[in-house]
Scaffold this motif. Structure first.
Motif, PDB file in Angstrom:
ATOM      1  N   GLU A  26     -42.019  32.169  -3.377  1.00 46.39           N
ATOM      2  CA  GLU A  26     -41.501  32.928  -2.242  1.00 46.39           C
ATOM      3  C   GLU A  26     -39.998  32.702  -2.151  1.00 46.39           C
ATOM      4  O   GLU A  26     -39.498  31.640  -2.522  1.00 46.39           O
ATOM      5  N   ILE A  28     -36.517  33.225   0.539  1.00 42.74           N
ATOM      6  CA  ILE A  28     -36.005  33.526   1.875  1.00 42.74           C
ATOM      7  C   ILE A  28     -34.626  34.117   1.665  1.00 42.74           C
ATOM      8  O   ILE A  28     -33.777  33.524   0.998  1.00 42.74           O
ATOM      9  N   THR A  29     -34.417  35.308   2.202  1.00 39.51           N
ATOM     10  CA  THR A  29     -33.137  35.986   2.040  1.00 39.51           C
ATOM     11  C   THR A  29     -32.139  35.478   3.079  1.00 39.51           C
ATOM     12  O   THR A  29     -32.515  34.764   4.017  1.00 39.51           O
ATOM     13  N   SER A  31     -30.874  37.048   5.388  1.00 35.64           N
ATOM     14  CA  SER A  31     -31.212  37.569   6.715  1.00 35.64           C
ATOM     15  C   SER A  31     -32.400  36.839   7.331  1.00 35.64           C
ATOM     16  O   SER A  31     -32.770  37.114   8.468  1.00 35.64           O
ATOM     17  N   GLY A  32     -33.010  35.898   6.568  1.00 32.24           N
ATOM     18  CA  GLY A  32     -34.124  35.114   7.094  1.00 32.24           C
ATOM     19  C   GLY A  32     -35.495  35.674   6.760  1.00 32.24           C
ATOM     20  O   GLY A  32     -36.502  35.102   7.163  1.00 32.24           O
ATOM     21  N   ASP A  33     -35.549  36.796   6.043  1.00 34.19           N
ATOM     22  CA  ASP A  33     -36.833  37.381   5.662  1.00 34.19           C
ATOM     23  C   ASP A  33     -37.487  36.544   4.574  1.00 34.19           C
ATOM     24  O   ASP A  33     -36.837  36.147   3.609  1.00 34.19           O
ATOM     25  N   LYS A  34     -38.787  36.289   4.727  1.00 34.86           N
ATOM     26  CA  LYS A  34     -39.556  35.578   3.706  1.00 34.86           C
ATOM     27  C   LYS A  34     -40.308  36.619   2.885  1.00 34.86           C
ATOM     28  O   LYS A  34     -41.009  37.468   3.432  1.00 34.86           O
ATOM     29  N   LYS A  35     -40.144  36.570   1.563  1.00 36.94           N
ATOM     30  CA  LYS A  35     -40.771  37.538   0.664  1.00 36.94           C
ATOM     31  C   LYS A  35     -41.500  36.802  -0.449  1.00 36.94           C
ATOM     32  O   LYS A  35     -40.952  35.889  -1.059  1.00 36.94           O
TER      33      LYS A  35
END
Length: 82
Positions: A26, A28-29, A31-35
């Motif tokens: 995974e 974390i970008t 911007s705080g998005d977890k992908k």
């Protein structure tokens, strides 16, 4: 797409997660998005070993990763569902 995010400096953190006999990753970008890292077909990208996941991520230019092995069972056999 992940390589583009890495080259743009948009990846804040990377985690390699070992769960049972399967390993996935995974990010974390900024911007705080977890992908969850997926294949081009949209399935979750998995590896059979932690080192193969780390080597693949290293080829993309990622050098620091968090490793989560709390649910890892390295001797467990994987199951294939169709």
């Amino acid at each position: 797409m992940l390589k583009g995010l890495v080259e743009a400096g948009a990846v804040k953190a990377v985690s390699i997660i070992a769960n049972g006999s399967v390993v996935h990753a995974e990010i974390i970008t900024l911007s705080g998005d977890k992908k969850v890292i997926t294949t081009q077909a949209g399935a979750i990208k998995t590896w059979g070993t932690i080192d193969s996941a780390a080597k693949w991520l290293k080829t993309l230019g990622l050098g620091t990763m968090k490793l989560e092995v709390g649910k890892w069972m390295p001797n467990q056999r994987g199951m294939i569902f169709k």
